[in-house]
Design an enzyme around this catalytic site. Structure first.
Site, mmCIF file in Angstrom:
data_model
loop_
_atom_site.group_PDB
_atom_site.id
_atom_site.type_symbol
_atom_site.label_atom_id
_atom_site.label_comp_id
_atom_site.label_asym_id
_atom_site.label_seq_id
_atom_site.Cartn_x
_atom_site.Cartn_y
_atom_site.Cartn_z
ATOM 1 N N PHE A 148 -5.976 -42.566 -35.414
ATOM 2 C CA PHE A 148 -5.016 -43.521 -35.944
ATOM 3 C C PHE A 148 -4.846 -43.246 -37.435
ATOM 4 C CE2 PHE A 148 -4.098 -47.847 -37.584
ATOM 5 C CZ PHE A 148 -2.990 -48.137 -36.794
ATOM 6 N N THR B 5 -4.065 -44.774 -43.398
ATOM 7 C CA THR B 5 -4.493 -44.641 -44.794
ATOM 8 C C THR B 5 -3.966 -43.352 -45.427
ATOM 9 O OG1 THR B 5 -6.469 -45.929 -44.335
ATOM 10 C CG2 THR B 5 -6.577 -44.476 -46.246
ATOM 11 N N PRO C 193 -3.945 -41.056 -49.469
ATOM 12 C CA PRO C 193 -4.725 -40.924 -50.706
ATOM 13 C C PRO C 193 -4.510 -42.091 -51.664
ATOM 14 C CG PRO C 193 -3.763 -38.811 -50.120
ATOM 15 C CD PRO C 193 -3.238 -39.811 -49.128
ATOM 16 N N GLU D 70 -11.575 -50.039 -41.768
ATOM 17 C CA GLU D 70 -10.784 -51.052 -41.028
ATOM 18 C C GLU D 70 -10.691 -52.375 -41.807
ATOM 19 O OE1 GLU D 70 -10.901 -51.138 -36.792
ATOM 20 O OE2 GLU D 70 -11.401 -49.016 -36.688
HETATM 21 N N1 COS Z 1 -0.917 -59.916 -36.731
HETATM 22 C C1 COS Z 1 0.429 -59.848 -36.674
HETATM 23 N N2 COS Z 1 1.213 -59.818 -37.793
HETATM 24 C C2 COS Z 1 0.591 -59.870 -38.987
HETATM 25 C C3 COS Z 1 -0.813 -59.937 -39.098
HETATM 26 C C4 COS Z 1 -1.573 -59.976 -37.905
HETATM 27 N N3 COS Z 1 -2.909 -60.033 -37.929
HETATM 28 N N4 COS Z 1 -1.132 -59.953 -40.404
HETATM 29 C C5 COS Z 1 0.022 -59.915 -41.107
HETATM 30 N N5 COS Z 1 1.050 -59.851 -40.242
HETATM 31 C C6 COS Z 1 2.486 -59.831 -40.587
HETATM 32 C C7 COS Z 1 2.889 -61.096 -41.350
HETATM 33 O O1 COS Z 1 3.243 -62.117 -40.457
HETATM 34 C C8 COS Z 1 4.074 -60.604 -42.137
HETATM 35 O O2 COS Z 1 5.183 -60.471 -41.278
HETATM 36 P P1 COS Z 1 6.658 -61.037 -41.658
HETATM 37 O O3 COS Z 1 6.858 -60.849 -43.136
HETATM 38 O O4 COS Z 1 7.576 -60.206 -40.818
HETATM 39 O O5 COS Z 1 6.626 -62.456 -41.268
HETATM 40 C C9 COS Z 1 3.671 -59.180 -42.484
HETATM 41 O O6 COS Z 1 2.710 -58.769 -41.516
HETATM 42 C C10 COS Z 1 3.141 -59.029 -43.876
HETATM 43 O O7 COS Z 1 2.024 -59.895 -44.040
HETATM 44 P P2 COS Z 1 1.351 -60.090 -45.472
HETATM 45 O O8 COS Z 1 2.386 -60.580 -46.444
HETATM 46 O O9 COS Z 1 0.111 -60.917 -45.292
HETATM 47 O O10 COS Z 1 0.983 -58.556 -45.841
HETATM 48 P P3 COS Z 1 0.290 -57.924 -47.104
HETATM 49 O O11 COS Z 1 1.022 -56.719 -47.483
HETATM 50 O O12 COS Z 1 0.022 -58.972 -48.136
HETATM 51 O O13 COS Z 1 -1.105 -57.403 -46.519
HETATM 52 C C11 COS Z 1 -3.331 -57.432 -45.733
HETATM 53 C C12 COS Z 1 -1.971 -58.133 -45.767
HETATM 54 C C13 COS Z 1 -3.955 -57.272 -47.111
HETATM 55 C C14 COS Z 1 -4.242 -58.319 -44.912
HETATM 56 C C15 COS Z 1 -3.159 -56.081 -45.033
HETATM 57 O O14 COS Z 1 -2.443 -55.199 -45.852
HETATM 58 C C16 COS Z 1 -4.463 -55.400 -44.649
HETATM 59 O O15 COS Z 1 -5.062 -55.741 -43.633
HETATM 60 N N6 COS Z 1 -4.899 -54.408 -45.436
HETATM 61 C C17 COS Z 1 -6.042 -53.607 -45.091
HETATM 62 C C18 COS Z 1 -5.639 -52.426 -44.313
HETATM 63 C C19 COS Z 1 -6.819 -51.771 -43.688
HETATM 64 O O16 COS Z 1 -7.608 -52.412 -43.018
HETATM 65 N N7 COS Z 1 -6.972 -50.481 -43.893
HETATM 66 C C20 COS Z 1 -8.120 -49.783 -43.409
HETATM 67 C C21 COS Z 1 -7.789 -48.537 -42.721
HETATM 68 S S1 COS Z 1 -7.137 -48.762 -41.195
HETATM 69 S S2 COS Z 1 -7.931 -47.564 -39.995
#
Ligand code: COS
Length: 384
Positions: free
Chosen positions: A123, A126, A128, A363
């Site tokens: 998946f 991410t 850089p 994650e």
């Molecule tokens: N399920 C479904 N939809 C979701 C959701 C969830 N758990 N979380 C957020 N969303 C949706 C919101 O509803 C919003 O949608 P709409 O604007 O269409 O209504 C949209 O996503 C954006 O949400 P938000 O404004 O909260 O987004 P941000 O950019 O502020 O980011 C975080 C939220 C910080 C929580 C997110 O970017 C995150 O999880 N970051 C970490 C990423 C990560 O884990 N990376 C690790 C590597 S992955 S292998």
């Protein structure tokens, strides 16, 4: 709420425990030392139904519930955290996303072989310069006729080298921010998909973590997962599931650290008696056991909510946050209890300590989990 596991859940747990302690544990230390991918073990796990656990049987999955899945994942992590992370990304992020958002054609073309473990999924979100903030990613996907042309570099991709397929996110419309991100299924053999450097990591060394470079990589429109612009939602939902998986990995590694500590305490003698007789150390193991049980209950609670079809974002983040921080405390205590021996590679706890370190990072870091939790509790907009 206390969980009474069903006969089927208990049967799966017992079956995976036996397999894990016999087959997965074998050679785990060598794989860690030599950075060897557990390909043969994953093949056997595929045959046992562990690579498509929650996928319906019509797509070659086991049709198991989330509780069975997290119990199984914990058991695999108990013996080898490197094997567990491959299982976790594959099951909870890749297979589940295709099952949930994929077309019938995608399920037939990709999910059927993924769920049997014939190919392993990765998946790629991410980059850089885009980790905690995936909306700032720079990878693009430009539609040209009946194809998308994907260009960009993804970083820290678990199983990047050994996967057979990757779900990648890319911007299809920069101006729409998170609503301009889309997801694509890219088979590994696709021209223009290049495996970049492999990280030399502190822990989880049996699992490869690589850059994936997309250089004018073309995929047919039929490989888009979900609608255009739906990628961020797919990612967030996938991460909700993935985070219960990290809690499960944490519980498995912590239990291994506790069991190794108990064994050591009953063997080691100081001041003329087994160290298990010292009150000060007995209280430490008591606290370790309580913390592990608390994390296990949070993990089961999130899994149960998911199985009931309820929204479980909050509980998944709570389980991930608590369990990943818990396992870092537990493995550190386990080393302390082993004294100087715990600091050597002759003892299991040294590897467990290194493997656990990334759990509070990948994650979604602990800090991101706190954002998700506070957003869900406060229900108003944060400023930064
Ligand atoms: N399920 C479904 N939809 C979701 C959701 C969830 N758990 N979380 C957020 N969303 C949706 C919101 O509803 C919003 O949608 P709409 O604007 O269409 O209504 C949209 O996503 C954006 O949400 P938000 O404004 O909260 O987004 P941000 O950019 O502020 O980011 C975080 C939220 C910080 C929580 C997110 O970017 C995150 O999880 N970051 C970490 C990423 C990560 O884990 N990376 C690790 C590597 S992955 S292998």
């Amino acid at each position: 709420m206390t969980y009474r596991l069903t006969d089927e859940q208990l049967m799966i747990q017992t079956m995976v425990r036996e397999f894990s302690r016999k087959v997965v544990a074998e050679g785990a230390a060598e794989r860690d030392q030599n950075k060897t991918f557990p390909g043969d073990i994953l093949k056997k796990m595929g045959e046992l139904g562990l690579m498509g656990m929650t996928i319906p049987p019509e797509y070659n999955g086991e049709g198991a519930d989330t509780i069975s899945y997290v119990l199984a994942l914990s058991e695999i992590a108990y013996s080898c955290a490197s094997t567990a992370v491959v299982m976790s990304v594959h099951n909870s992020i890749v297979c589940e996303s295709i099952n949930r958002f994929g077309t019938e054609d995608q399920k037939k073309r990709f999910l059927k072989s993924l769920a049997q473990g014939k190919i392993i999924g990765a998946f790629a979100l991410t980059e850089p310069h885009a980790g905690s903030d995936p909306v700032s990613q720079a990878t693009t996907a430009v539609k040209q006729g009946d194809q998308y042309v994907i260009s960009g570099t993804k970083r820290f991709i678990s199983t990047g080298k050994n996967c057979g397929l990757v779900i990648v996110t890319a911007k299809t419309d920069e101006s729409l921010k998170h609503r301009g991100i889309s997801a694509f299924i890219v088979p590994k053999s696709t021209p223009g998909l290049i495996v970049g450097r492999t990280e030399d990591k502190m822990g989880l060394r049996g699992s490869d973590t690589t850059d994936l470079i997309f250089e004018d990589c073309r995929v047919p429109v039929e490989n888009r997962l979900g609608e255009e612009g739906e990628g961020f939602k797919i990612v967030m939902k996938a991460l909700d599931s993935g985070r219960i998986g990290i809690a499960a990995q944490s519980v498995g590694v912590a239990q291994a650290a506790l069991d190794a500590t108990i064994k050591y305490m009953k063997e080691r003698e100081q001041f003329g008696q087994k160290i298990s007789k010292f009150q000060g150390l007995r209280w430490i193991v008591a606290d370790m056991a309580v913390e592990i049980e608390a994390a296990r209950q949070l993990m089961l609670s999130a899994a149960a909510m998911k199985d009931r079809g309820e929204r479980f974002t909050l509980q998944a983040s709570m389980a991930k946050l608590f369990a990943s921080e818990m396992v870092n405390r537990i493995t550190a205590k386990a080393i302390q209890m082993h004294g100087g021996y715990g600091f050597t590679k002759d003892y299991l706890v040294e590897r467990l300590y290194r493997d656990a370190r990334v759990f509070t990072i990948y994650e979604g870091t602990s800090e991101i989990q706190r954002i998700v939790i506070s957003d869900n509790i406060l229900k108003d907009k944060r400023s930064g």
